[in-house]
Write a protein that holds these residues in place. Structure first.
Motif, mmCIF file in Angstrom:
data_model
loop_
_atom_site.group_PDB
_atom_site.id
_atom_site.type_symbol
_atom_site.label_atom_id
_atom_site.label_comp_id
_atom_site.label_asym_id
_atom_site.label_seq_id
_atom_site.Cartn_x
_atom_site.Cartn_y
_atom_site.Cartn_z
ATOM 1 N N THR A 88 4.176 3.519 9.380
ATOM 2 C CA THR A 88 3.334 2.395 8.848
ATOM 3 C C THR A 88 2.046 3.588 8.315
ATOM 4 O OG1 THR A 88 2.070 0.630 9.073
ATOM 5 C CG2 THR A 88 1.863 2.510 11.447
ATOM 6 N N ASP A 89 1.378 2.785 7.210
ATOM 7 C CA ASP A 89 0.311 3.724 6.929
ATOM 8 C C ASP A 89 -1.214 2.094 6.977
ATOM 9 O OD1 ASP A 89 0.853 1.251 4.615
ATOM 10 O OD2 ASP A 89 -0.186 2.674 2.877
ATOM 11 N N GLY A 90 -0.954 1.429 7.246
ATOM 12 C CA GLY A 90 -1.531 0.198 7.354
ATOM 13 C C GLY A 90 -1.633 -0.300 8.537
ATOM 14 N N SER B 295 0.787 -1.445 0.111
ATOM 15 C CA SER B 295 0.246 -0.326 0.040
ATOM 16 C C SER B 295 1.065 1.449 -0.248
ATOM 17 C CB SER B 295 -0.813 0.214 1.343
ATOM 18 O OG SER B 295 0.360 -0.349 2.247
ATOM 19 N N MET B 296 2.184 0.986 0.295
ATOM 20 C CA MET B 296 2.737 2.298 0.290
ATOM 21 C C MET B 296 3.261 2.420 -1.105
ATOM 22 S SD MET B 296 3.157 3.387 3.226
ATOM 23 C CE MET B 296 4.909 4.779 3.148
ATOM 24 N N GLY C 42 4.164 3.855 -4.695
ATOM 25 C CA GLY C 42 4.675 4.917 -5.342
ATOM 26 C C GLY C 42 4.187 6.179 -4.638
ATOM 27 N N ARG C 43 4.288 7.370 -4.637
ATOM 28 C CA ARG C 43 4.420 8.610 -4.004
ATOM 29 C C ARG C 43 5.056 8.078 -2.703
ATOM 30 N NH1 ARG C 43 2.098 14.081 -3.555
ATOM 31 N NH2 ARG C 43 0.026 13.078 -3.112
ATOM 32 N N SER C 44 4.215 7.626 -2.230
ATOM 33 C CA SER C 44 4.380 7.826 -0.351
ATOM 34 C C SER C 44 5.594 7.011 -0.280
ATOM 35 C CB SER C 44 2.937 6.306 -0.133
ATOM 36 O OG SER C 44 1.613 6.722 -0.041
ATOM 37 N N LEU C 45 5.976 6.069 -0.657
ATOM 38 C CA LEU C 45 7.032 4.957 -0.608
ATOM 39 C C LEU C 45 8.449 5.952 -1.191
ATOM 40 C CD1 LEU C 45 9.054 3.309 1.445
ATOM 41 C CD2 LEU C 45 8.997 2.230 -1.225
ATOM 42 N N GLU C 46 8.268 6.514 -2.005
ATOM 43 C CA GLU C 46 9.518 7.776 -2.340
ATOM 44 C C GLU C 46 8.940 8.724 -1.641
ATOM 45 O OE1 GLU C 46 11.251 7.050 -4.888
ATOM 46 O OE2 GLU C 46 9.980 5.170 -4.574
ATOM 47 N N THR C 47 8.287 9.799 -1.425
ATOM 48 C CA THR C 47 8.142 10.810 0.339
ATOM 49 C C THR C 47 8.527 9.651 1.199
ATOM 50 O OG1 THR C 47 6.099 10.620 0.512
ATOM 51 C CG2 THR C 47 7.018 11.927 -1.035
ATOM 52 N N VAL C 48 8.400 9.173 1.548
ATOM 53 C CA VAL C 48 9.482 8.494 3.290
ATOM 54 C C VAL C 48 11.205 8.228 2.665
ATOM 55 C CG1 VAL C 48 9.262 6.531 4.003
ATOM 56 C CG2 VAL C 48 7.395 7.449 3.962
ATOM 57 N N LYS C 49 11.235 7.262 1.531
ATOM 58 C CA LYS C 49 12.937 7.641 1.235
ATOM 59 C C LYS C 49 13.254 9.032 0.765
ATOM 60 C CE LYS C 49 12.195 4.549 -2.504
ATOM 61 N NZ LYS C 49 12.742 3.640 -3.211
ATOM 62 N N LYS C 50 12.836 9.769 0.907
ATOM 63 C CA LYS C 50 13.452 10.694 0.475
ATOM 64 C C LYS C 50 13.444 11.708 2.003
ATOM 65 C CE LYS C 50 12.488 15.520 -0.845
ATOM 66 N NZ LYS C 50 11.991 16.997 -1.630
ATOM 67 N N ALA C 51 12.930 11.918 2.825
ATOM 68 C CA ALA C 51 12.804 11.145 4.341
ATOM 69 C C ALA C 51 13.668 11.025 5.311
ATOM 70 C CB ALA C 51 10.931 11.944 5.067
ATOM 71 N N ALA C 52 13.375 9.786 4.760
ATOM 72 C CA ALA C 52 14.890 9.258 5.260
ATOM 73 C C ALA C 52 16.304 9.583 4.826
ATOM 74 C CB ALA C 52 14.457 7.764 4.997
ATOM 75 N N CYS C 53 16.502 9.429 4.344
ATOM 76 C CA CYS C 53 17.787 10.157 3.265
ATOM 77 C C CYS C 53 18.119 11.360 3.760
ATOM 78 C CB CYS C 53 17.602 10.285 1.625
ATOM 79 S SG CYS C 53 17.583 8.375 0.741
ATOM 80 N N LEU C 54 17.265 12.367 4.115
ATOM 81 C CA LEU C 54 17.481 13.720 4.615
ATOM 82 C C LEU C 54 17.539 13.953 6.199
ATOM 83 C CD1 LEU C 54 14.451 16.096 2.626
ATOM 84 C CD2 LEU C 54 16.968 15.884 1.908
ATOM 85 N N LEU C 55 17.555 12.957 6.496
ATOM 86 C CA LEU C 55 18.095 12.582 8.160
ATOM 87 C C LEU C 55 18.977 12.649 8.122
ATOM 88 C CD1 LEU C 55 14.809 11.393 10.100
ATOM 89 C CD2 LEU C 55 15.370 13.391 9.795
ATOM 90 N N VAL C 56 19.681 11.012 6.710
ATOM 91 C CA VAL C 56 20.628 10.540 6.766
ATOM 92 C C VAL C 56 22.349 11.686 6.767
ATOM 93 C CG1 VAL C 56 22.354 9.179 5.886
ATOM 94 C CG2 VAL C 56 20.245 8.682 6.113
#
Length: 418
Positions: A144-146, A53-54, A56-70
């Motif tokens: 989580t989204d579910g 369910s993540m 598309g855009r959902s997982l892509e934005t989470v990956k971007k947010a995680a990389c910025l935290l790194v």
């Protein structure tokens, strides 16, 4: 870093002629010092849902947010990443943040597939976080989204309590509108973290950054509130202690071997007040200035690598007056209203679950009025909108319910979502 401890009663006077009285004691706690010692490493674990369910855009934005935290972590800070669908695995074992590019490559290789098993992700996340907890500020971000369709929610709560026992803070982020607000709130509350709602994918970066900034302001860890009550003074029997700022959380009370009551506070942020409200009952007391309680904080200072430190033991005094004139403390009254808003909203949810739509709408209206009394116009708007929809015979959407839960727990810093 030191502890700043301030004590205020909602009314410091009491009628000497009354056989019993009730008072609320507001206990404000924060870490104070000139600066945060950033030589104390952070120990962050990201526990990320990458179920189908993540996609598309959902997982892509989470990956971007995680990389910025790194990129925001220093080379002394520690990071671990656990990912889960219907299974869980350690993507990045607990380590100092040296090879950032490799870590970001691993994050960006994530794809969405499978179901959701939050408890397995939580279990592995706590294990990884615990490996780096010594002399660090240790927190996890669980997203989580579910629903926990392939897991056990009771197991999640046991893991959250285990994390609290290890002095680990768990923050939860619900993504979209289909996550279980009850279980994510209980996980965050048990481990004294923050519950966040990411309504739209593009909000992920801001929510991650906000939690990370809070983590960076932690000055003291493993804090406990210790207090003793004088004879003829007792705690209320039901839900006697709650945190009311920065978030509202019901706090369990334990009894120490020496008879003092203890309440776990977890991390203390620099210059950010944690306000705890205790509901106490007083029997008839002799006239004059009477001590009714003693309050102290036990804590660890990771910058000094010292544990089991104590603040000053501070007494709480009550003026027992033959001719009593009420004198309400407005700050404590705000805390009382914050807790009332939360509990009124909880009661509305219970009534809604029981099928009592009219009762739920009435309680939400009451909560909206309470929010207005405390100057929380954003919450009042959200709560009144939900009440109006119920009164019009409409169903509350999952988004409505989640907004209602969030505004019941905290004061929004921005405009209420439309």
């Amino acid at each position: 870093m030191k502890v700043n401890l301030q004590l205020n009663l909602n009314d410091a006077g009491v009628d000497a002629n009354q056989p019993s009285s009730q008072r609320q004691l507001a206990i404000s706690i924060s870490a104070i010092g000139e600066t945060i010692d950033r030589s104390v490493p952070l120990n962050l674990c990201l526990i990320l849902d990458h179920s189908g369910s993540m996609k598309g855009r959902s997982l892509e934005t989470v990956k971007k947010a995680a990389c910025l935290l790194v990129d925001r972590l220093s080379s002394q800070d520690r990071l671990s990443i656990v990912v889960f669908d219907h299974r869980a695995k350690v993507l990045i074992p607990n380590q100092v943040t040296e090879d950032r590019e490799y870590i970001k490559q691993q994050i960006n290789r994530l794809s969405a597939d499978g179901g959701t098993a939050i408890d397995e992700g939580l279990r592995l996340g706590i294990e990884e976080l615990a490996k780096g907890k010594k002399d660090t500020i240790s927190q996890a971000f669980l997203l989580t989204d579910g629903e926990n369709e392939h897991g056990d929610n009771n197991r999640c709560l046991k893991f959250a309590e285990l994390a609290a026992g290890y002095n680990l803070t768990l923050n939860t982020l619900g993504f979209g509108d289909n996550w279980n607000q009850d279980i994510l709130e209980k996980i965050a509350d048990a481990a004294l973290g923050n519950l966040s709602h990411i309504e739209q994918p593009e909000q992920a970066v801001d929510k991650f950054n906000s939690l990370f900034t809070r983590m960076q302001t932690v000055g003291l860890t493993n804090a406990y509130l210790l207090f003793s009550l004088m004879p003829n003074v007792r705690l209320a029997e039901l839900k006697p202690v709650a945190q009311v700022a920065p978030d509202t959380i019901e706090l369990p009370v334990q009894i120490e071997a020496d008879g003092r009551f203890t309440v776990r506070l977890g991390d203390l942020m620099k210059d950010v007040e944690r306000v705890v409200l205790a509901n106490i009952y007083l029997g008839q007391l002799p006239e004059g200035r009477q001590a009714i309680a003693n309050v102290q904080i036990r804590y660890d200072d990771p910058a000094l690598e010292q544990t089991g430190l104590f603040s000053l033991n501070m007494p709480v005094y009550m003026n027992v007056e033959r001719i009593y004139q009420p004198s309400i403390n407005p700050q404590v009254q705000q805390s009382i209203l914050a807790l009332a808003k939360y509990r009124q909203t909880q009661l509305a949810e219970t009534k809604l679950q029981q099928g009592d739509r009219t009762g739920a709408a009435t309680m939400l209206q009451t909560a909206a009025k309470t929010a207005l009394q405390m100057g929380d116009a954003n919450a009042a708007t959200v709560l009144q909108t939900s009440a109006t929809r119920l009164q019009a015979g409409e169903e509350l959407s999952e988004s409505d319910r989640k907004k209602t839960r969030i505004v019941s727990k905290t004061v929004l810093q921005d405009a209420p979502p439309k």
